[in-house]
Design a protein around this motif. Structure first.
Motif, PDB file in Angstrom:
ATOM      1  N   TYR A  55      59.342 -63.446 -35.899  1.00 54.42           N
ATOM      2  CA  TYR A  55      58.079 -63.073 -36.548  1.00 54.42           C
ATOM      3  C   TYR A  55      56.896 -63.602 -35.748  1.00 54.42           C
ATOM      4  O   TYR A  55      56.885 -64.754 -35.311  1.00 54.42           O
ATOM      5  N   GLN A  56      55.901 -62.751 -35.551  1.00 53.77           N
ATOM      6  CA  GLN A  56      54.664 -63.144 -34.901  1.00 53.77           C
ATOM      7  C   GLN A  56      53.508 -62.856 -35.839  1.00 53.77           C
ATOM      8  O   GLN A  56      53.475 -61.823 -36.505  1.00 53.77           O
ATOM      9  N   ARG A  57      52.579 -63.777 -35.866  1.00 58.78           N
ATOM     10  CA  ARG A  57      51.429 -63.626 -36.765  1.00 58.78           C
ATOM     11  C   ARG A  57      50.563 -62.461 -36.318  1.00 58.78           C
ATOM     12  O   ARG A  57      50.331 -62.268 -35.129  1.00 58.78           O
ATOM     13  N   GLN A  59      47.279 -60.533 -35.337  1.00 64.30           N
ATOM     14  CA  GLN A  59      46.098 -61.059 -34.662  1.00 64.30           C
ATOM     15  C   GLN A  59      44.937 -60.079 -34.774  1.00 64.30           C
ATOM     16  O   GLN A  59      45.128 -58.866 -34.900  1.00 64.30           O
TER      17      GLN A  59
END
Length: 457
Positions: A55-57, A59
């Motif tokens: 998971y990547q936040r 942006q």
């Protein structure tokens, strides 16, 4: 043990049915449904993309920097123009065209150019062995330490090779020969092509690899396989041309990163494809002086103005129904212009066979060629020659008026650069821009006015 389920999938559009149908209800093609084994849903946890699936936040768009992934320019200005200024890192580019048109030659040359710029390239071929690819690369003078060859069709092995080599660019030649071994369907089927393309898209976006895919085309000129193939990729390019001519046109029909109106023109020679920097001069170099049924039009392909000779041959028919044949021109547009000439200019064309051609193998489909096409028809019908130094620009309306076109300044400048002495343009396009020197600009309002000025009657 789970029961094996089958379904019938249309090989043209991808429509699926639980039972066989002779005619596909979606696209209307007959005998296109093929029985395929329905694959169970398999979890992708623990696959080779485990690390990239973290998971990547989200942006902010203002925080995304374009400097981290600038466009990469190849040594081919024509290809850079069609792609919108260069290759976008991590994009998926599909190139389609007729067999033998030069798709593999183009990608081989581009791969060599990128490798020469210290970019690592992985060339995957499912149609040729490494020795065969080497022979073609030798003919094209392509050889570099950053250029890797991999003759393989198994997608699992290809993905492992991509992780091992870590290329900047990757070529898949062709997508119809690649297969996912876990699927129990034939190579080149709709399910195989869809799954292979999805895996290549995931590979390109997660690893930042730019992937060029070669796609076969059907007899109708469309890329073989489901239509979703063109929706999944970022850019779709068509390599057009006649096998009997040496000129090739690279045309963008879809581009998420640029215009879809740009074209690149190449010439096929023994040592590969060479760019045509001045296509207008090439298309006009064999034009005969004093010939009837000939006119030069200024067409616009993307941002590039191109001067092309349109030819018409009008002759009395020997049969009951007049024949209409077009090459490189839209048949409906030609019929419309002939109807306007009958109604507004008093030409009796109902009993005349008419043949039309855009010289050089180029395809013209914009309205700005209407005036030049009408002039060529009248020239052939009356057997009166047009001036070799005349050029024509303008859209023809149904009431006989000459309507304005866009980018008139660049079209006129191109005609002046090639030595034309007079150019006919719509009256509403005259003024508001700087006229070039050395060429007479003649504004016209109606078709009859243009005919009087051209033929002096």
């Amino acid at each position: 043990m789970a029961k094996i389920k089958t379904q019938y999938v249309c090989q043209k559009c991808g429509y699926s049915s639980p039972r066989y149908l002779g005619k596909c209800p979606n696209c209307g093609n007959w005998n296109s449904l093929v029985e395929e084994v329905q694959e169970p849903v398999v979890s992708r946890n623990g696959t080779w993309l485990t690390n990239s699936a973290k998971y990547q936040r989200p942006q902010l768009i203002s925080k995304v920097s374009l400097q981290q992934s600038p466009r990469i320019k190849t040594a081919s200005p024509e290809l850079n123009r069609v792609l919108g200024g260069g290759v976008v890192p991590g994009s998926l580019v599909l190139i389609g065209g007729d067999p033998g048109i030069g798709k593999s030659t183009l990608l081989m040359q581009v791969s060599g150019q990128l490798a020469a710029r210290k970019k690592k390239v992985l060339y995957v071929s499912g149609e040729e062995s490494a020795l065969q690819i080497k022979l073609r690369a030798k003919r094209l003078a392509v050889s570099h330490d950053q250029f890797y060859l991999y003759p393989e069709t198994n997608m699992q092995l290809i993905k492992k090779a991509a992780i091992d080599v870590k290329p900047d660019f990757m070529v898949i030649d062709s997508v119809q020969t690649m297969q996912e071994p876990d699927m129990q369907t034939a190579v080149g089927s709709v399910s195989q092509i869809r799954e292979v393309t999805a895996e290549l898209m995931q590979l390109a976006k997660s690893q930042g690899i730019t992937i060029f895919i070669v796609g076969h085309v059907t007899k109708g000129g469309a890329i073989a396989g489901p239509k979703i193939l063109e929706h999944m990729v970022d850019t779709v390019l068509y390599f057009e041309g006649d096998l009997h001519h040496t000129y090739r046109i690279l045309r963008a029909v879809k581009n998420r990163f640029g215009s879809t109106n740009e074209i690149g023109i190449f010439e096929m020679k023994e040592n590969g494809l060479q760019e045509v920097l001045n296509p207008s001069e090439i298309f006009l170099e064999e034009r005969l002086k004093g010939a009837t049924g000939s006119a030069v039009v200024a067409s616009l392909e993307g941002t590039r103005p191109i001067l092309v000779e349109v030819q018409s041959l009008v002759t009395p028919t020997a049969f009951g129904n007049a024949k209409r044949t077009t090459t490189g021109l839209d048949h409906n547009r030609v019929s419309l212009i002939m109807a306007v000439l009958e109604k507004r200019a008093g030409l009796l064309l109902q009993n005349q066979d008419a043949y039309f051609k855009a010289a050089g193998g180029v395809k013209l489909d914009e309205p700005a060629i209407d005036l030049g096409l009408a002039i060529s028809i009248v020239s052939s019908y009356r057997d009166q020659e047009t001036q070799a130094s005349d050029c024509f620009i303008g859209e023809l309306g149904l009431t006989g008026e000459i309507r304005r076109v866009n980018r008139i300044d660049s079209r006129v400048a191109e005609a002046a650069k090639l030595g034309f002495k007079r150019i006919f343009i719509p009256k509403n396009n005259f003024g508001g821009w700087q006229l070039p020197t050395g060429i007479e600009v003649v504004p016209v309002i109606t078709l009859n006015q243009a005919l009087k000025l051209v033929f002096n009657n």
